[in-house]
Design a protein around this motif. Structure first.
Motif, PDB file in Angstrom:
ATOM      1  N   MET A   1       0.834  -1.154   0.079  1.00  0.00           N
ATOM      2  CA  MET A   1      -0.067  -0.105   0.052  1.00  0.00           C
ATOM      3  C   MET A   1       0.840   1.133  -0.042  1.00  0.00           C
ATOM      4  O   MET A   1       0.601   2.251  -0.841  1.00  0.00           O
ATOM      5  N   TYR A   2       1.997   1.252   0.811  1.00  0.00           N
ATOM      6  CA  TYR A   2       2.729   2.555   0.858  1.00  0.00           C
ATOM      7  C   TYR A   2       4.003   2.072  -0.167  1.00  0.00           C
ATOM      8  O   TYR A   2       4.139   1.134  -0.580  1.00  0.00           O
ATOM      9  N   GLU A   3       4.609   3.113  -0.296  1.00  0.00           N
ATOM     10  CA  GLU A   3       5.951   3.133  -1.269  1.00  0.00           C
ATOM     11  C   GLU A   3       6.921   2.791  -0.422  1.00  0.00           C
ATOM     12  O   GLU A   3       7.479   3.266   0.655  1.00  0.00           O
ATOM     13  N   GLY A   4       7.778   1.838  -1.092  1.00  0.00           N
ATOM     14  CA  GLY A   4       9.231   1.679  -0.892  1.00  0.00           C
ATOM     15  C   GLY A   4       9.595   1.280   0.824  1.00  0.00           C
ATOM     16  O   GLY A   4       8.994   0.522   1.159  1.00  0.00           O
ATOM     17  N   PRO A   5      10.587   2.001   1.478  1.00  0.00           N
ATOM     18  CA  PRO A   5      10.888   1.711   2.846  1.00  0.00           C
ATOM     19  C   PRO A   5      10.076   1.465   3.781  1.00  0.00           C
ATOM     20  O   PRO A   5      10.142   0.695   4.748  1.00  0.00           O
ATOM     21  N   VAL A   6       9.033   2.379   3.747  1.00  0.00           N
ATOM     22  CA  VAL A   6       8.034   2.604   4.771  1.00  0.00           C
ATOM     23  C   VAL A   6       7.249   1.182   4.639  1.00  0.00           C
ATOM     24  O   VAL A   6       6.778   0.463   5.730  1.00  0.00           O
ATOM     25  N   ASP A   8       8.141  -1.787   3.337  1.00  0.00           N
ATOM     26  CA  ASP A   8       9.110  -2.748   3.707  1.00  0.00           C
ATOM     27  C   ASP A   8       9.043  -2.969   5.345  1.00  0.00           C
ATOM     28  O   ASP A   8       8.958  -4.140   5.578  1.00  0.00           O
ATOM     29  N   LEU A   9       9.174  -1.682   6.048  1.00  0.00           N
ATOM     30  CA  LEU A   9       9.177  -1.944   7.257  1.00  0.00           C
ATOM     31  C   LEU A   9       7.902  -2.474   8.096  1.00  0.00           C
ATOM     32  O   LEU A   9       7.933  -3.424   8.895  1.00  0.00           O
ATOM     33  N   LYS A  22      -2.614  -2.987  11.047  1.00  0.00           N
ATOM     34  CA  LYS A  22      -2.740  -1.849  11.719  1.00  0.00           C
ATOM     35  C   LYS A  22      -1.531  -1.365  12.756  1.00  0.00           C
ATOM     36  O   LYS A  22      -1.005  -0.284  12.852  1.00  0.00           O
ATOM     37  N   GLN A  25       1.694  -0.648  10.941  1.00  0.00           N
ATOM     38  CA  GLN A  25       1.862   0.712  10.454  1.00  0.00           C
ATOM     39  C   GLN A  25       1.646   1.783  11.419  1.00  0.00           C
ATOM     40  O   GLN A  25       2.663   2.780  11.082  1.00  0.00           O
ATOM     41  N   ARG A  26       1.341   1.683  12.539  1.00  0.00           N
ATOM     42  CA  ARG A  26       1.381   2.622  13.568  1.00  0.00           C
ATOM     43  C   ARG A  26       2.761   2.657  14.162  1.00  0.00           C
ATOM     44  O   ARG A  26       3.258   3.944  14.215  1.00  0.00           O
ATOM     45  N   PHE A  29       4.934   4.495  11.413  1.00  0.00           N
ATOM     46  CA  PHE A  29       4.689   5.899  11.305  1.00  0.00           C
ATOM     47  C   PHE A  29       5.438   6.530  12.711  1.00  0.00           C
ATOM     48  O   PHE A  29       6.047   7.715  12.610  1.00  0.00           O
TER      49      PHE A  29
END
Lengths: 202, 202
Positions: A1-6, A8-9, A22, A25-26, A29
């Motif tokens: 859903m997100y791009e790149g490194p985020v 992946d993490l 969820k 993701q929290r 970020f």
């Protein structure tokens, strides 16, 4: 859903037990916003785990040195051994402050369907401790504190059979019954049955 | 409670949002048992975050390149901008598949008590996008999709005031009302009040 490194993490965090998409993701970020040094400390802690954790050569719990703090403590009673499945169970028993002996960590419970037989557990090491205490103290009691579930009960039964031949050794099992603060009405029938059969004179 | 590296890892994991002491312990013991390469992937993902994540130069969401996938997509309607607080809100709106414009990520909401004023948010960048679209397309609508809470509402009110002077620009706000699948009986009075005042002819 997100791009790149985020993403992946988020993916990597989501592989951890109890961390859903969820939460992952929290956390990701959150980490985007913290100081690099905070991430560095987490990375360093992971690296030390990756480099390998030492286990106590006597009881098998996680340890900083060759002997864990409990096995190295001369004030602990060497005649009593409490057998648990995992290092976290050692902490659970320690929290009661009721036990002053030493531990033996099996590293799990018998579970043939998952390929865990007696060979996969530290049972041989336990029997060796009973037969041959390096400090000459005889073990008088083994308390079996495996989990009160199918695997834990099977492990307890197996251990009792293996320790039958040690003369003068008392093998005990943690009591099953109603949890304190619980409600009789909501106890499951197995627990209530155990509480009944294990009733004590008062 | 534990010794050495295991406790260090539990401490570090426990600092993450939504990870309590029990979860941290569970994750740490899980990591004790996995392949070193699995820990390595998590470490590498953390390192990439630590090295810095790129943000889209137009909308400000996390991005792999200079422009995020949405801003780089020529099929997205450049005349409509949806203003959200965080990158995760972009994903939430995307999941509806109802929005075909572009986004603007503020990076939070006005919260003077926590020191977040207009200067801390990407409001100047939003106004710049309205006045000067590099591709010559005029923005006809700004949808304010900040959270329906005190900070989000304050931010929405502030943005409306700032955008009052752009001729021909329509500024809208996401509808507040009863959540779908919800139960009127259990709706809080603010939500139900909003649902009433926002009622639509049918």
């Amino acid at each position: 859903m997100y791009e790149g490194p985020v993403q992946d993490l988020i993916d990597e965090l989501g592989r951890l037990p109890g961390v859903g998409p969820k939460s992952a993701q929290r956390i990701a970020f959150h980490l985007l916003g913290v100081e690099p040094a905070d991430i560095g400390r987490l990375q360093a802690a992971l690296q030390r785990i990756r480099d390998g954790v030492q286990f106590c050569t006597i009881c098998g719990t996680v340890s900083e040195k060759e002997l864990c703090r409990i096995c190295a403590d001369s004030r602990r009673d060497r005649a009593v051994i409490c057998v648990v499945e995992e290092p976290k169970d050692v902490q659970a028993v320690e929290r009661t402050r009721e036990f002053h002996g030493r531990y033996h960590v099996l590293g799990g419970a018998l579970d043939p369907l998952s390929g865990v037989g007696p060979e996969q557990l530290r049972i041989r090491e336990l029997l060796a401790r009973l037969g041959n205490q390096s400090d000459g103290v005889d073990v008088s009691e083994v308390i079996i504190a495996t989990d009160p579930n199918t695997e834990g009960e099977a492990t307890a039964t197996y251990l009792v059979r293996m320790m039958r031949d040690f003369p003068g050794l008392v093998v005990t099992r943690l009591a099953s019954g109603l949890p304190m603060g619980g409600d009789l009405e909501f106890a499951d029938e197995v627990t209530l049955g155990r509480a009944l059969s294990g009733r004590r004179a008062m």
